[in-house]
Scaffold this motif. Structure first.
Motif, short mmCIF file in Angstrom:
data_model
loop_
_atom_site.label_atom_id
_atom_site.label_comp_id
_atom_site.label_asym_id
_atom_site.label_seq_id
_atom_site.Cartn_x
_atom_site.Cartn_y
_atom_site.Cartn_z
N UNK A 89 0.83 -1.36 -0.23
CA UNK A 89 -0.15 0.27 0.10
C UNK A 89 0.73 1.77 0.04
N UNK A 90 1.72 1.19 0.75
CA UNK A 90 3.14 2.63 0.74
C UNK A 90 3.31 2.90 -1.00
N UNK A 91 3.92 1.18 -1.27
CA UNK A 91 4.47 1.75 -2.40
C UNK A 91 3.64 1.62 -3.96
N UNK A 92 2.14 1.72 -3.06
CA UNK A 92 1.36 2.40 -4.15
C UNK A 92 0.49 3.88 -4.18
N UNK A 93 0.48 4.04 -2.89
CA UNK A 93 -0.43 5.14 -1.94
C UNK A 93 0.97 6.21 -1.76
N UNK A 95 3.40 8.69 -2.00
CA UNK A 95 3.89 9.08 -3.14
C UNK A 95 3.63 10.42 -3.09
N UNK A 96 1.96 10.11 -3.26
CA UNK A 96 0.65 10.74 -3.10
C UNK A 96 0.65 11.97 -1.91
N UNK A 97 1.47 11.34 -0.91
CA UNK A 97 1.56 11.49 1.04
C UNK A 97 2.81 11.84 1.01
N UNK A 98 3.51 12.07 -0.40
CA UNK A 98 5.10 12.57 0.08
C UNK A 98 5.99 11.50 1.17
N UNK A 99 5.51 9.79 0.80
CA UNK A 99 6.33 8.98 1.52
C UNK A 99 6.51 8.02 0.48
N UNK A 100 7.78 8.38 0.35
CA UNK A 100 8.88 7.43 -1.06
C UNK A 100 9.31 5.93 -0.54
N UNK A 101 9.65 5.02 -1.46
CA UNK A 101 10.01 4.07 -0.77
C UNK A 101 11.38 3.58 -1.82
N UNK A 102 11.58 3.57 -1.76
CA UNK A 102 13.17 2.67 -2.34
C UNK A 102 13.31 1.01 -1.74
N UNK A 103 13.54 0.25 -2.96
CA UNK A 103 13.39 -1.31 -2.01
C UNK A 103 14.49 -1.69 -3.33
N UNK A 104 15.65 -1.95 -2.26
CA UNK A 104 16.62 -2.76 -2.94
C UNK A 104 16.55 -4.98 -3.06
N UNK A 105 16.53 -5.08 -3.91
CA UNK A 105 16.51 -6.33 -4.48
C UNK A 105 18.17 -6.85 -5.35
N UNK A 106 18.42 -8.39 -5.14
CA UNK A 106 19.51 -8.58 -6.24
C UNK A 106 18.60 -8.96 -6.84
N UNK A 107 17.69 -9.48 -7.16
CA UNK A 107 17.16 -9.63 -8.11
C UNK A 107 15.31 -9.62 -8.02
N UNK A 108 15.44 -8.58 -9.31
CA UNK A 108 13.76 -8.63 -9.24
C UNK A 108 13.14 -9.49 -9.96
N UNK A 115 3.67 -8.77 -8.90
CA UNK A 115 3.07 -7.72 -10.41
C UNK A 115 2.77 -6.17 -9.94
N UNK A 116 1.31 -5.86 -9.46
CA UNK A 116 1.33 -5.25 -8.68
C UNK A 116 1.62 -4.25 -8.14
N UNK A 117 3.02 -4.63 -7.37
CA UNK A 117 3.44 -3.99 -5.91
C UNK A 117 4.58 -3.10 -7.04
N UNK A 120 3.84 0.06 -9.34
CA UNK A 120 3.59 0.82 -8.98
C UNK A 120 5.56 1.94 -8.29
N UNK A 121 6.42 1.22 -9.19
CA UNK A 121 7.62 1.45 -9.59
C UNK A 121 7.93 1.94 -10.51
N UNK A 122 7.84 2.93 -10.73
CA UNK A 122 8.03 4.04 -12.17
C UNK A 122 9.22 3.94 -12.66
N UNK A 123 10.24 4.56 -11.31
CA UNK A 123 11.50 4.81 -11.64
C UNK A 123 12.18 3.72 -10.66
N UNK A 124 13.12 2.67 -12.22
CA UNK A 124 14.13 2.13 -11.74
C UNK A 124 15.55 1.96 -11.80
N UNK A 125 16.60 1.32 -11.35
CA UNK A 125 18.04 1.39 -11.65
C UNK A 125 18.27 0.03 -11.26
N UNK A 126 19.03 -0.32 -11.68
CA UNK A 126 19.82 -1.79 -12.08
C UNK A 126 21.20 -1.32 -11.90
#
Length: 177
Positions: A89-93, A95-108, A115-117, A120-126
């Motif tokens: 829910x934080x990933x989905x909602x 951003x509008x409330x100025x709460x930004x989430x960064x998730x680190x993974x070894x493998x996506x 998929x639904x979560x 919600x990550x429009x910006x990705x970096x590998x």
């Protein structure tokens, strides 16, 4: 990340899984509080101080959370830790409330981030060279990021303003300890 505890503006870092779950829940509660305050007209969106919520090694966190939750789960409760839904829910909602989430993974992998979560990550970096499977999961093709030079630290792929994946160079920072 424990070495960041004394850094300016770092408010909270949790090392134990029960503390990590509590932090995620607190961020979720703050998001709900902000949503209520905004909907009631008590606060404007620009009144909220931005929060950056970082979950490093999400797969490891998710696995540890499952093991821990099985030891504390009340009888009759869901088999999945509720905090995983709150993080989604934080990933989905958030951003509008100025709460930004960064998730680190070894493998996506979709096994660890549904998929639904993940959508919600429009910006990705590998960072670093990807396998063909990792490129498919991150960039929706089997090639992007597979030829990154391995001898250059901080080299990766990210979306540009046009939404196209491009090669980037990040700053190399020392271990915070």
């Amino acid at each position: 990340m424990l070495g960041l505890r004394t850094w300016f503006n770092v408010r909270l870092i949790a090392g134990r899984v029960d503390h990590q779950a509590r932090v995620a829940h607190k961020v979720y509660q703050e998001m709900q509080r902000r949503m209520a305050a905004y909907e009631n007209g008590e606060q404007r969106l620009e009144d909220f101080t931005p929060i950056l919520f970082v979950i490093d090694e999400f797969k490891t966190f998710r696995n540890a959370l499952g093991r821990w939750y099985r030891t504390v789960k009340p009888k009759g409760a869901s088999t999945q830790p509720p905090v995983l839904d709150e993080i989604s829910d934080i990933a989905s909602l958030g951003r509008k409330m100025r709460i930004h989430i960064v998730v680190g993974l070894q493998r996506p992998d979709a096994e660890f981030m549904t998929g639904d979560m993940r959508d919600n990550f429009g910006f990705r970096i590998s960072w670093g060279r990807l396998s063909a499977e990792g490129a498919k999961m991150m960039w929706n093709n089997f090639v992007t990021g597979t030829t990154i030079p391995t001898q250059i630290r901080g080299r990766g792929i990210a979306y540009n303003k046009a939404g196209e994946p491009v090669e980037i160079q990040g700053y190399w920072t020392p271990d915070p300890y």
